[in-house]
Design a protein around this motif. Sequence first.
Motif, short mmCIF file in Angstrom:
data_model
loop_
_atom_site.label_atom_id
_atom_site.label_comp_id
_atom_site.label_asym_id
_atom_site.label_seq_id
_atom_site.Cartn_x
_atom_site.Cartn_y
_atom_site.Cartn_z
N GLN A 128 4.74 46.13 14.53
CA GLN A 128 5.25 44.97 13.80
C GLN A 128 4.50 43.71 14.20
O GLN A 128 4.15 42.88 13.36
N TYR A 129 4.23 43.56 15.48
CA TYR A 129 3.52 42.38 15.98
C TYR A 129 2.06 42.39 15.51
O TYR A 129 1.51 41.36 15.10
N LEU A 130 1.42 43.56 15.56
CA LEU A 130 0.03 43.69 15.09
C LEU A 130 -0.07 43.35 13.61
O LEU A 130 -1.13 42.89 13.15
N GLY A 131 1.02 43.54 12.88
CA GLY A 131 1.02 43.22 11.46
C GLY A 131 0.76 41.76 11.16
O GLY A 131 0.41 41.41 10.02
N HIS A 132 0.88 40.88 12.15
CA HIS A 132 0.62 39.45 11.97
C HIS A 132 -0.81 39.08 12.38
O HIS A 132 -1.15 37.89 12.36
N MET A 133 -1.61 40.07 12.74
CA MET A 133 -2.95 39.79 13.29
C MET A 133 -4.03 40.45 12.43
O MET A 133 -3.87 41.61 12.03
N PRO A 134 -5.14 39.77 12.18
CA PRO A 134 -6.23 40.33 11.36
C PRO A 134 -7.28 41.09 12.16
O PRO A 134 -8.32 41.42 11.64
N TRP A 135 -7.04 41.33 13.45
CA TRP A 135 -8.01 42.00 14.30
C TRP A 135 -7.49 43.36 14.76
O TRP A 135 -6.38 43.78 14.44
N PHE A 136 -8.31 44.04 15.54
CA PHE A 136 -7.96 45.37 16.03
C PHE A 136 -7.21 45.28 17.36
O PHE A 136 -7.17 44.23 18.01
N ALA A 137 -6.63 46.40 17.74
CA ALA A 137 -5.90 46.50 18.99
C ALA A 137 -6.23 47.82 19.68
O ALA A 137 -6.62 48.79 19.03
N MET A 138 -6.08 47.84 21.01
CA MET A 138 -6.12 49.11 21.71
C MET A 138 -4.94 49.94 21.23
O MET A 138 -3.87 49.41 20.95
N GLU A 139 -5.13 51.25 21.15
CA GLU A 139 -4.02 52.11 20.77
C GLU A 139 -2.85 51.92 21.74
O GLU A 139 -3.06 51.81 22.96
N TYR A 140 -1.65 51.92 21.20
CA TYR A 140 -0.49 51.71 22.05
C TYR A 140 -0.37 52.83 23.09
O TYR A 140 0.03 52.59 24.23
N GLY A 141 -0.77 54.00 22.72
CA GLY A 141 -0.66 55.14 23.63
C GLY A 141 -1.84 55.29 24.58
O GLY A 141 -1.88 56.25 25.36
N SER A 142 -2.77 54.36 24.55
CA SER A 142 -3.94 54.46 25.43
C SER A 142 -3.56 54.29 26.89
O SER A 142 -2.82 53.37 27.26
N ASP A 143 -4.08 55.18 27.72
CA ASP A 143 -3.84 55.07 29.16
C ASP A 143 -4.53 53.84 29.74
O ASP A 143 -4.22 53.44 30.88
N TYR A 144 -5.45 53.27 28.99
CA TYR A 144 -6.22 52.14 29.52
C TYR A 144 -5.59 50.78 29.24
O TYR A 144 -6.15 49.76 29.63
N ARG A 145 -4.45 50.74 28.56
CA ARG A 145 -3.79 49.45 28.37
C ARG A 145 -3.42 48.83 29.72
O ARG A 145 -3.69 47.67 29.98
N GLU A 146 -2.81 49.62 30.56
CA GLU A 146 -2.43 49.12 31.89
C GLU A 146 -3.66 48.87 32.75
O GLU A 146 -3.71 47.91 33.52
#
Length: 352
Positions: free
Chosen positions: A286-304
Amino acid sequence: LGKAVKARPGGGEMVSIVDQDIADVSVTLAWEAAPVPESRYEVQLREGDSDEWICVSDKLQSTMVKKKNLKPGTSYSARVRARDSSAQDGWGPFSGEFAFSTLADSSKRMDAPEILVADGEGITVTWKEAPGAATYEVQWRSDQHSSWEVASSTLKGTAVRKKNLKVGVAHYFRVRPSSLADGGDALATWGMSPPSQAAVMSSLSPFLVSIFGSPDAKLVNNAGKEATAKSLAGQVVLLYASASWCGPCRQFTPQLVNWYVQMKAKKHPVEIVLISADRDVKSFKQYLGHMPWFAMEYGSDYREVAMGTLKVQGIPHLAVCGRNGAFIEDKIQPHQLNETSLMRWLQGLKSN
Protein backbone atom coordinates in the motif's frame (compact mmCIF):
# COMPACT_ATOMS: atom_id res chain seq x y z
CA LEU A 1 26.37 3.11 -46.37
CA GLY A 2 29.78 1.50 -46.32
CA LYS A 3 30.43 -2.22 -46.23
CA ALA A 4 32.74 -3.59 -43.51
CA VAL A 5 35.67 -5.60 -44.79
CA LYS A 6 38.29 -7.75 -43.14
CA ALA A 7 41.80 -6.37 -42.83
CA ARG A 8 45.24 -7.37 -41.59
CA PRO A 9 46.82 -4.21 -40.10
CA GLY A 10 50.01 -5.46 -38.51
CA GLY A 11 50.65 -8.75 -36.77
CA GLY A 12 48.64 -10.65 -39.39
CA GLU A 13 45.41 -10.87 -37.33
CA MET A 14 42.10 -10.38 -39.11
CA VAL A 15 40.41 -7.09 -38.20
CA SER A 16 37.76 -4.91 -39.82
CA ILE A 17 37.17 -1.37 -41.02
CA VAL A 18 33.78 0.18 -40.35
CA ASP A 19 32.19 3.54 -41.06
CA GLN A 20 31.76 5.39 -37.78
CA ASP A 21 29.97 8.18 -39.64
CA ILE A 22 29.27 9.05 -43.28
CA ALA A 23 28.15 12.57 -44.18
CA ASP A 24 27.94 14.43 -47.49
CA VAL A 25 31.48 15.81 -47.48
CA SER A 26 33.22 13.71 -44.83
CA VAL A 27 33.67 10.20 -43.49
CA THR A 28 34.85 8.91 -40.13
CA LEU A 29 36.42 5.46 -40.28
CA ALA A 30 37.26 3.09 -37.43
CA TRP A 31 39.14 -0.21 -37.21
CA GLU A 32 40.26 -2.75 -34.66
CA ALA A 33 43.53 -2.11 -32.88
CA ALA A 34 46.59 -3.99 -34.05
CA PRO A 35 47.90 -6.59 -31.57
CA VAL A 36 51.21 -4.72 -31.29
CA PRO A 37 51.16 -2.13 -28.46
CA GLU A 38 51.58 1.54 -29.42
CA SER A 39 51.00 0.82 -33.10
CA ARG A 40 50.87 3.60 -35.67
CA TYR A 41 48.49 3.46 -38.62
CA GLU A 42 48.27 4.72 -42.18
CA VAL A 43 44.91 5.26 -43.88
CA GLN A 44 44.60 5.74 -47.64
CA LEU A 45 41.60 6.78 -49.72
CA ARG A 46 40.73 6.72 -53.40
CA GLU A 47 37.78 8.04 -55.36
CA GLY A 48 35.61 5.80 -57.53
CA ASP A 49 37.57 3.60 -59.92
CA SER A 50 40.73 5.69 -59.71
CA ASP A 51 44.04 3.85 -59.41
CA GLU A 52 45.49 6.63 -57.26
CA TRP A 53 45.51 6.07 -53.50
CA ILE A 54 45.86 9.23 -51.43
CA CYS A 55 47.37 9.09 -47.94
CA VAL A 56 44.97 10.56 -45.36
CA SER A 57 47.62 10.18 -42.63
CA ASP A 58 50.45 7.81 -41.78
CA LYS A 59 50.97 9.01 -38.20
CA LEU A 60 47.67 7.90 -36.62
CA GLN A 61 47.92 6.55 -33.09
CA SER A 62 44.18 6.10 -32.53
CA THR A 63 41.93 3.65 -34.38
CA MET A 64 39.67 6.30 -35.83
CA VAL A 65 40.11 9.07 -38.39
CA LYS A 66 37.90 11.70 -40.02
CA LYS A 67 38.46 12.73 -43.62
CA LYS A 68 36.89 16.00 -44.76
CA ASN A 69 36.50 17.79 -48.09
CA LEU A 70 34.98 14.83 -49.93
CA LYS A 71 32.45 15.13 -52.76
CA PRO A 72 28.74 14.60 -52.01
CA GLY A 73 27.11 11.52 -53.52
CA THR A 74 30.44 10.02 -54.52
CA SER A 75 31.83 6.50 -54.09
CA TYR A 76 35.17 5.98 -52.37
CA SER A 77 37.36 3.17 -51.09
CA ALA A 78 39.58 3.17 -48.00
CA ARG A 79 42.27 0.89 -46.66
CA VAL A 80 44.48 0.82 -43.55
CA ARG A 81 47.76 -0.69 -42.44
CA ALA A 82 49.80 -0.66 -39.24
CA ARG A 83 53.47 -0.37 -38.41
CA ASP A 84 55.13 -3.80 -38.29
CA SER A 85 58.74 -3.92 -37.10
CA SER A 86 59.21 -7.33 -38.73
CA ALA A 87 58.39 -5.97 -42.20
CA GLN A 88 61.18 -4.70 -44.46
CA ASP A 89 59.80 -1.17 -44.73
CA GLY A 90 58.32 -1.14 -41.23
CA TRP A 91 54.70 -1.49 -42.43
CA GLY A 92 52.37 -4.44 -42.43
CA PRO A 93 50.13 -5.23 -45.41
CA PHE A 94 47.15 -3.07 -46.31
CA SER A 95 43.69 -4.21 -45.39
CA GLY A 96 41.12 -5.12 -47.93
CA GLU A 97 39.25 -2.18 -49.45
CA PHE A 98 36.34 -0.61 -47.62
CA ALA A 99 33.81 0.80 -50.11
CA PHE A 100 31.38 3.57 -49.19
CA SER A 101 29.48 6.46 -50.74
CA THR A 102 29.05 9.91 -49.25
CA LEU A 103 25.52 11.23 -48.82
CA ALA A 104 23.99 13.38 -51.53
CA ASP A 105 24.00 17.07 -50.65
CA SER A 106 20.19 16.94 -50.63
CA SER A 107 20.11 14.23 -47.94
CA LYS A 108 18.65 15.03 -44.53
CA ARG A 109 20.16 13.90 -41.24
CA MET A 110 18.86 13.80 -37.71
CA ASP A 111 20.96 15.00 -34.78
CA ALA A 112 23.03 12.35 -33.03
CA PRO A 113 21.00 10.38 -30.48
CA GLU A 114 21.71 10.94 -26.80
CA ILE A 115 22.55 8.36 -24.16
CA LEU A 116 19.92 8.57 -21.46
CA VAL A 117 21.11 5.76 -19.20
CA ALA A 118 23.91 3.19 -19.36
CA ASP A 119 23.45 0.82 -16.43
CA GLY A 120 24.21 -2.81 -15.68
CA GLU A 121 21.28 -4.16 -17.71
CA GLY A 122 21.42 -2.10 -20.88
CA ILE A 123 21.68 1.28 -22.56
CA THR A 124 18.74 3.62 -23.13
CA VAL A 125 19.00 5.95 -26.12
CA THR A 126 16.77 8.89 -27.03
CA TRP A 127 16.55 11.26 -29.99
CA LYS A 128 14.65 14.29 -31.21
CA GLU A 129 11.60 13.71 -33.37
CA ALA A 130 12.22 14.10 -37.12
CA PRO A 131 9.64 16.11 -39.09
CA GLY A 132 7.24 13.81 -40.91
CA ALA A 133 8.70 10.58 -39.51
CA ALA A 134 6.30 7.73 -38.71
CA THR A 135 8.85 5.14 -37.56
CA TYR A 136 12.59 5.02 -36.91
CA GLU A 137 15.49 2.66 -37.48
CA VAL A 138 18.17 2.49 -34.79
CA GLN A 139 21.54 0.86 -35.39
CA TRP A 140 24.28 0.10 -32.90
CA ARG A 141 27.84 -1.13 -32.80
CA SER A 142 30.61 -1.55 -30.26
CA ASP A 143 34.37 -1.20 -30.44
CA GLN A 144 34.40 -4.98 -30.79
CA HIS A 145 31.90 -5.04 -33.68
CA SER A 146 33.02 -4.94 -37.31
CA SER A 147 29.71 -3.53 -38.55
CA TRP A 148 26.55 -1.72 -37.54
CA GLU A 149 23.62 -3.88 -36.48
CA VAL A 150 19.93 -2.97 -36.53
CA ALA A 151 18.37 -2.76 -33.08
CA SER A 152 14.92 -2.05 -34.58
CA SER A 153 13.55 -0.58 -37.80
CA THR A 154 9.93 -0.08 -36.71
CA LEU A 155 10.19 2.16 -33.64
CA LYS A 156 7.29 4.59 -33.24
CA GLY A 157 8.67 6.49 -30.25
CA THR A 158 11.86 8.48 -29.73
CA ALA A 159 13.66 6.15 -27.33
CA VAL A 160 14.88 2.57 -27.24
CA ARG A 161 16.60 0.39 -24.68
CA LYS A 162 19.20 -2.11 -25.86
CA LYS A 163 20.02 -5.02 -23.56
CA ASN A 164 22.39 -8.00 -23.72
CA LEU A 165 25.43 -5.84 -24.34
CA LYS A 166 28.94 -6.35 -22.98
CA VAL A 167 29.94 -4.52 -19.82
CA GLY A 168 33.04 -2.33 -20.11
CA VAL A 169 32.86 -2.00 -23.92
CA ALA A 170 32.10 1.28 -25.73
CA HIS A 171 28.82 1.26 -27.68
CA TYR A 172 27.55 3.72 -30.30
CA PHE A 173 24.06 4.34 -31.69
CA ARG A 174 22.67 6.10 -34.76
CA VAL A 175 19.14 6.70 -36.05
CA ARG A 176 17.09 7.71 -39.09
CA PRO A 177 13.40 7.65 -40.11
CA SER A 178 12.43 4.28 -41.57
CA SER A 179 9.01 5.39 -42.83
CA LEU A 180 7.25 8.70 -43.36
CA ALA A 181 3.73 9.68 -42.35
CA ASP A 182 2.94 10.80 -45.92
CA GLY A 183 4.10 7.48 -47.39
CA GLY A 184 7.25 8.92 -48.94
CA ASP A 185 10.53 7.00 -49.28
CA ALA A 186 12.35 7.68 -46.01
CA LEU A 187 15.53 5.87 -47.04
CA ALA A 188 15.86 8.00 -50.18
CA THR A 189 15.41 11.20 -48.16
CA TRP A 190 17.24 10.56 -44.90
CA GLY A 191 20.78 9.37 -44.19
CA MET A 192 21.88 7.89 -40.88
CA SER A 193 22.47 10.39 -38.10
CA PRO A 194 25.93 10.99 -36.67
CA PRO A 195 26.73 8.43 -33.95
CA SER A 196 26.02 8.99 -30.30
CA GLN A 197 28.76 9.53 -27.78
CA ALA A 198 30.34 6.30 -26.60
CA ALA A 199 28.28 4.58 -23.91
CA VAL A 200 29.75 1.97 -21.56
CA MET A 201 27.56 -0.29 -19.45
CA SER A 202 28.43 -0.16 -15.77
CA SER A 203 28.80 -2.91 -13.19
CA LEU A 204 27.04 -2.67 -9.85
CA SER A 205 29.52 -1.43 -7.25
CA PRO A 206 30.68 -3.62 -4.35
CA PHE A 207 28.91 -1.28 -1.93
CA LEU A 208 25.55 -1.64 -3.67
CA VAL A 209 26.10 -5.40 -4.00
CA SER A 210 26.50 -5.46 -0.21
CA ILE A 211 23.18 -3.61 0.09
CA PHE A 212 21.17 -5.82 -2.27
CA GLY A 213 23.06 -9.08 -1.93
CA SER A 214 23.58 -9.62 -5.66
CA PRO A 215 23.56 -7.67 -8.95
CA ASP A 216 20.60 -9.87 -9.89
CA ALA A 217 18.62 -9.10 -6.74
CA LYS A 218 14.98 -8.47 -7.63
CA LEU A 219 13.38 -5.02 -7.33
CA VAL A 220 9.61 -4.45 -7.61
CA ASN A 221 7.37 -1.42 -8.19
CA ASN A 222 3.72 -0.56 -7.61
CA ALA A 223 2.75 -1.64 -11.15
CA GLY A 224 3.99 -5.18 -10.61
CA LYS A 225 7.04 -4.70 -12.83
CA GLU A 226 10.39 -6.15 -11.87
CA ALA A 227 13.98 -5.04 -12.36
CA THR A 228 17.34 -6.15 -11.02
CA ALA A 229 19.77 -4.27 -8.82
CA LYS A 230 22.27 -4.04 -11.66
CA SER A 231 19.83 -1.74 -13.49
CA LEU A 232 20.92 0.91 -10.96
CA ALA A 233 24.58 0.87 -12.06
CA GLY A 234 25.88 4.13 -13.50
CA GLN A 235 23.20 6.27 -11.86
CA VAL A 236 22.91 8.27 -8.65
CA VAL A 237 21.02 5.95 -6.30
CA LEU A 238 19.05 7.13 -3.27
CA LEU A 239 18.31 4.42 -0.72
CA TYR A 240 15.14 5.28 1.16
CA ALA A 241 14.42 3.54 4.46
CA SER A 242 10.80 4.31 5.29
CA ALA A 243 7.48 2.86 6.51
CA SER A 244 3.79 3.66 6.29
CA TRP A 245 3.33 3.69 10.09
CA CYS A 246 5.91 6.49 10.44
CA GLY A 247 4.35 9.98 10.52
CA PRO A 248 7.54 11.86 9.48
CA CYS A 249 7.93 9.37 6.60
CA ARG A 250 4.42 10.10 5.35
CA GLN A 251 5.28 13.81 5.36
CA PHE A 252 8.67 13.34 3.66
CA THR A 253 7.59 10.89 0.94
CA PRO A 254 5.43 13.36 -1.09
CA GLN A 255 8.33 15.84 -1.15
CA LEU A 256 10.68 13.12 -2.33
CA VAL A 257 8.19 12.02 -5.01
CA ASN A 258 7.86 15.58 -6.30
CA TRP A 259 11.66 16.00 -6.51
CA TYR A 260 12.11 12.62 -8.20
CA VAL A 261 9.46 13.32 -10.84
CA GLN A 262 11.06 16.70 -11.64
CA MET A 263 14.56 15.23 -11.95
CA LYS A 264 13.39 12.34 -14.17
CA ALA A 265 11.50 14.80 -16.39
CA LYS A 266 14.85 16.50 -16.96
CA LYS A 267 16.35 13.10 -17.86
CA HIS A 268 18.84 13.06 -15.01
CA PRO A 269 20.34 9.62 -14.23
CA VAL A 270 18.91 9.13 -10.75
CA GLU A 271 16.94 6.36 -9.09
CA ILE A 272 15.42 5.78 -5.66
CA VAL A 273 14.93 2.40 -4.01
CA LEU A 274 12.62 1.85 -1.07
CA ILE A 275 13.94 -0.27 1.79
CA SER A 276 10.76 -0.95 3.69
CA ALA A 277 10.48 -0.94 7.47
CA ASP A 278 6.80 -1.84 7.34
CA ARG A 279 5.60 -4.67 9.58
CA ASP A 280 3.65 -6.65 6.98
CA VAL A 281 3.59 -7.12 3.21
CA LYS A 282 0.13 -5.56 2.83
CA SER A 283 1.30 -2.28 4.40
CA PHE A 284 4.44 -2.42 2.27
CA LYS A 285 2.47 -2.75 -0.97
CA GLN A 286 0.00 0.00 0.00
CA TYR A 287 2.81 2.41 0.87
CA LEU A 288 4.78 1.55 -2.31
CA GLY A 289 1.62 2.43 -4.23
CA HIS A 290 2.37 6.11 -3.50
CA MET A 291 5.89 5.91 -4.96
CA PRO A 292 7.03 5.95 -8.63
CA TRP A 293 10.27 4.05 -7.94
CA PHE A 294 11.30 0.48 -7.19
CA ALA A 295 11.72 -1.24 -3.85
CA MET A 296 13.62 -4.18 -2.44
CA GLU A 297 11.35 -7.19 -2.23
CA TYR A 298 9.59 -7.29 1.11
CA GLY A 299 10.68 -10.88 1.59
CA SER A 300 14.33 -10.17 0.84
CA ASP A 301 16.74 -11.30 3.53
CA TYR A 302 18.84 -8.25 2.70
CA ARG A 303 16.33 -5.65 3.91
CA GLU A 304 17.68 -5.95 7.44
CA VAL A 305 21.24 -6.26 6.14
CA ALA A 306 20.80 -3.02 4.17
CA MET A 307 19.43 -1.23 7.24
CA GLY A 308 22.50 -2.31 9.18
CA THR A 309 24.95 -1.38 6.44
CA LEU A 310 23.38 2.08 6.20
CA LYS A 311 23.37 2.37 10.00
CA VAL A 312 19.70 3.27 10.04
CA GLN A 313 18.73 4.30 13.58
CA GLY A 314 15.56 6.18 12.71
CA ILE A 315 13.29 6.75 9.74
CA PRO A 316 12.89 8.34 7.28
CA HIS A 317 16.52 7.74 6.37
CA LEU A 318 17.71 8.74 2.88
CA ALA A 319 21.23 7.80 1.77
CA VAL A 320 22.95 8.76 -1.49
CA CYS A 321 25.35 6.77 -3.67
CA GLY A 322 27.17 8.31 -6.63
CA ARG A 323 27.21 7.11 -10.23
CA ASN A 324 30.17 4.86 -9.38
CA GLY A 325 28.08 3.25 -6.66
CA ALA A 326 30.15 4.65 -3.80
CA PHE A 327 28.43 5.98 -0.68
CA ILE A 328 28.36 9.81 -0.57
CA GLU A 329 26.15 10.91 2.33
CA ASP A 330 22.99 10.12 4.25
CA LYS A 331 20.29 11.63 6.44
CA ILE A 332 19.21 13.85 3.54
CA GLN A 333 16.75 16.56 4.60
CA PRO A 334 13.93 18.13 2.52
CA HIS A 335 15.89 21.34 1.89
CA GLN A 336 18.59 19.25 0.15
CA LEU A 337 16.14 17.93 -2.44
CA ASN A 338 16.97 20.24 -5.34
CA GLU A 339 18.74 20.06 -8.67
CA THR A 340 21.91 21.64 -7.28
CA SER A 341 22.31 18.76 -4.84
CA LEU A 342 21.83 16.24 -7.63
CA MET A 343 24.48 17.95 -9.76
CA ARG A 344 26.94 17.57 -6.89
CA TRP A 345 25.96 13.94 -6.32
CA LEU A 346 26.54 13.30 -10.03
CA GLN A 347 30.11 14.53 -9.43
CA GLY A 348 30.48 12.30 -6.37
CA LEU A 349 30.31 15.28 -4.00
CA LYS A 350 28.24 15.95 -0.89
CA SER A 351 25.43 18.46 -1.20
CA ASN A 352 26.01 21.90 0.30
